[in-house]
Design an enzyme around this catalytic site. Structure first.
Site, short mmCIF file in Angstrom:
data_model
loop_
_atom_site.label_atom_id
_atom_site.label_comp_id
_atom_site.label_asym_id
_atom_site.label_seq_id
_atom_site.Cartn_x
_atom_site.Cartn_y
_atom_site.Cartn_z
N GLU A 104 0.82 -1.22 0.00
CA GLU A 104 0.00 0.00 0.00
C GLU A 104 0.86 1.27 0.00
O GLU A 104 1.95 1.29 0.56
CB GLU A 104 -0.85 0.05 1.27
CG GLU A 104 -1.85 -1.06 1.37
CD GLU A 104 -2.65 -0.97 2.66
OE1 GLU A 104 -3.29 -1.96 3.00
OE2 GLU A 104 -2.61 0.09 3.32
N CYS A 117 3.10 8.41 1.33
CA CYS A 117 3.58 7.44 2.31
C CYS A 117 3.88 6.13 1.57
O CYS A 117 3.01 5.60 0.87
CB CYS A 117 2.50 7.23 3.37
SG CYS A 117 2.90 5.96 4.56
N CYS A 124 5.49 -7.33 7.59
CA CYS A 124 6.43 -6.85 8.61
C CYS A 124 6.58 -7.88 9.71
O CYS A 124 5.59 -8.37 10.27
CB CYS A 124 5.98 -5.52 9.19
SG CYS A 124 7.24 -4.79 10.25
N CYS A 128 4.18 -5.28 15.79
CA CYS A 128 3.53 -4.37 16.73
C CYS A 128 2.05 -4.78 16.83
O CYS A 128 1.39 -4.99 15.80
CB CYS A 128 3.63 -2.92 16.26
SG CYS A 128 5.34 -2.41 16.01
N CYS A 131 -0.96 -2.91 14.94
CA CYS A 131 -0.72 -2.66 13.53
C CYS A 131 -1.21 -3.83 12.68
O CYS A 131 -0.87 -4.98 12.95
CB CYS A 131 0.77 -2.43 13.32
SG CYS A 131 1.27 -2.45 11.62
N GLY A 173 5.92 -2.29 6.66
CA GLY A 173 7.30 -2.75 6.79
C GLY A 173 8.17 -1.85 7.66
O GLY A 173 7.80 -0.72 7.98
N GLU A 174 9.32 -2.39 8.03
CA GLU A 174 10.31 -1.66 8.85
C GLU A 174 11.47 -1.30 7.91
O GLU A 174 12.28 -2.16 7.54
CB GLU A 174 10.77 -2.58 10.00
CG GLU A 174 12.01 -2.15 10.74
CD GLU A 174 12.00 -0.71 11.21
OE1 GLU A 174 11.24 -0.38 12.14
OE2 GLU A 174 12.79 0.11 10.67
N SER A 201 10.64 6.26 9.01
CA SER A 201 10.05 5.96 10.32
C SER A 201 10.42 4.54 10.73
O SER A 201 10.25 3.60 9.96
CB SER A 201 8.53 6.10 10.21
OG SER A 201 7.93 5.60 11.37
N SER A 224 9.03 5.22 16.46
CA SER A 224 7.75 4.83 17.03
C SER A 224 7.98 4.40 18.49
O SER A 224 8.63 3.40 18.74
CB SER A 224 7.25 3.66 16.16
OG SER A 224 5.95 3.35 16.42
N ASN A 226 5.42 4.96 21.51
CA ASN A 226 4.11 4.38 21.91
C ASN A 226 3.87 4.06 23.38
O ASN A 226 2.76 3.66 23.75
CB ASN A 226 3.81 3.12 21.09
CG ASN A 226 3.93 3.40 19.62
OD1 ASN A 226 3.44 4.41 19.14
ND2 ASN A 226 4.62 2.54 18.89
N ASN A 300 -6.42 3.72 15.25
CA ASN A 300 -7.50 3.41 14.30
C ASN A 300 -7.97 1.99 14.55
O ASN A 300 -7.20 1.04 14.35
CB ASN A 300 -6.96 3.47 12.87
CG ASN A 300 -7.16 4.83 12.25
OD1 ASN A 300 -8.24 5.41 12.27
ND2 ASN A 300 -6.08 5.36 11.71
N CYS A 345 -1.65 2.31 7.30
CA CYS A 345 -1.11 1.36 6.33
C CYS A 345 -1.38 -0.08 6.73
O CYS A 345 -1.19 -0.47 7.85
CB CYS A 345 0.37 1.58 6.14
SG CYS A 345 0.62 2.85 4.96
S1 SF4 Z 1 3.98 -0.46 13.07
FE1 SF4 Z 1 5.58 -0.53 11.50
S2 SF4 Z 1 7.21 -1.75 12.47
FE2 SF4 Z 1 5.35 -2.16 13.67
S3 SF4 Z 1 4.48 -4.02 12.72
FE3 SF4 Z 1 3.53 -2.22 11.73
S4 SF4 Z 1 4.75 -1.88 9.88
FE4 SF4 Z 1 5.95 -3.18 11.27
#
Ligand code: SF4
Length: 368
Positions: A104, A117, A124, A128, A131, A173-174, A201, A224, A226, A300, A345
């Site tokens: 995306e 973005c 990923c 997290c 996510c 993704g990271e 990020s 990130s 949190n 969200n 995302c």
């Molecule tokens: S927030 Fe970013 S690093 Fe964490 S699982 Fe989602 S895509 Fe991966």
């Protein structure tokens, strides 16, 4: 010879020239294209205009284009779905990759500037818990052509003037776990957009941050966080057991920052979990010692995520933000940009995945 015998079929995939770093591209083209000014023209088509095929290179002789097309490809991921634009203009793109993976990107008009973005991986592994991308699990690294493709396809379709653009690697993704391909992608993006207009990020991958710190030209950094303490951060971001909060903060204090730049601290606000004024005060204390600003991101909700995770009320968001401001922290709040089109995302891919599971189909998933 047995009629069952079949000659093995070898499929040779053409190399994508968009995967090459600028100096590698010059050397590769220089070895087969002449005179030298043609190499420059092809580079301009690729890196300036974002050409996704040799056919469009109208000032390059047909025989040169045919020769290049026989050896290489310039293919980008193709768009399989565009959401209806949200009232604020935010629009999400779902791309299909050559191997069937889906990723995306999000187009976000913001007054005089426009942000795109981008995703850096097709999934990923960081996991997290808030996510959707993390929910669906690991995916492969994206090649530079697949990251640049998202950028050029959206920019060209929306006809965005390059000088008004920001790019954020905040999609699926990271990015710091795909470091080499990220650096090649950044080197091409810098030809269009200044490094200070590009943000990477991360969930706080310390070895990746150390590599990023060594680059001569660096994008902006967003991290990130949190939660203001190690225990809660490890609960919702399991990878942080490997890269603990205190070590991450020490790394951020050492990170070289150009004049006038900040490190953005991303903070997903979860109702009743990390959104109290005490949490805001603890966060303000945690991020002392380097130039920073906080981007508060109200959660969200999504069917794939834990049901206890809720978006805080507007009053709770305001209280959190006001407490940070009182503590001298600069704060922005990402208020539901395109919330109704699943702008976080991974949610669009998550939706198609959910539909696909329901119908026995094969579409796979994603959000930071
Ligand atoms: S927030 Fe970013 S690093 Fe964490 S699982 Fe989602 S895509 Fe991966």
């Amino acid at each position: 010879m047995s009629s069952l015998w079949r000659r093995p079929v070898t499929i040779e995939l053409l190399r994508n020239l968009h995967d090459l770093a600028p100096d590698q591209l010059r050397a590769t083209l220089g070895a087969i294209v002449s005179p030298p000014f043609r190499v420059k023209q092809i580079e301009e088509w690729m890196h300036g205009r974002g050409a996704g095929s040799f056919d469009v290179m109208s000032n390059i002789p047909k025989d040169v284009r045919a020769d290049l097309a026989a050896r290489f490809t310039l293919a980008f991921p193709h768009v399989v779905e565009r959401t209806e634009p949200a009232p604020d203009g935010t629009q999400k793109y779902l791309f299909s990759l050559a191997d069937g993976n889906r990723i995306e990107s999000v187009y976000m008009p913001m007054g005089e500037r426009t942000s795109i973005c981008l995703s850096s991986q097709a999934g990923c592994a960081v996991g997290c818990t808030f996510c959707v991308t993390g929910f669906f699990g690991a995916g492969r690294n994206l090649m530079p052509s697949e990251m640049l493709g998202q950028f050029f396809v959206v920019r060209n379709e929306k006809q965005i003037p390059t000088e008004s653009m920001n790019v954020v690697f905040m999609g699926m993704g990271e990015p710091l776990l795909n470091f080499e391909n990220l650096v090649t992608t950044l080197d091409v993006l810098y030809m269009n957009i200044a490094p200070k207009r590009i943000t990477v990020s991360t969930s706080g991958i310390i070895p990746g941050l150390q590599e990023l710190a060594k680059l001569e030209r660096r994008p902006n950094l967003a991290v990130s966080i949190n939660a203001p303490d190690r225990k809660r951060r490890e609960e919702i971001m399991p990878i942080t057991t490997k890269y603990p909060l205190d070590e991450l903060m020490a790394e951020l204090r050492r990170f070289p920052l150009e004049k006038g730049r900040d490190i953005t601290i991303e903070y997903v606000l979860l109702a009743g979990y990390n959104d109290s004024p005490a949490d805001a005060r603890a966060l303000a204390k945690l991020i002392r010692g380097f130039q920073s600003k906080v981007n508060a991101i109200p959660f969200n909700e999504d069917v794939n995520l834990p049901s206890w995770m809720k978006r805080p009320s507007e009053a709770a968001i305001d209280r959190f933000v006001d407490t940070l401001v009182d503590a001298g922290v600069r704060v922005t709040v990402r208020r539901s940009k395109g919330r109704d089109i699943a702008a976080a995302c991974g949610q669009l891919r998550g939706k198609t995945e959910a539909k696909s599971r329901a119908t026995g189909g094969r579409i796979v998933a994603g959000r930071r």
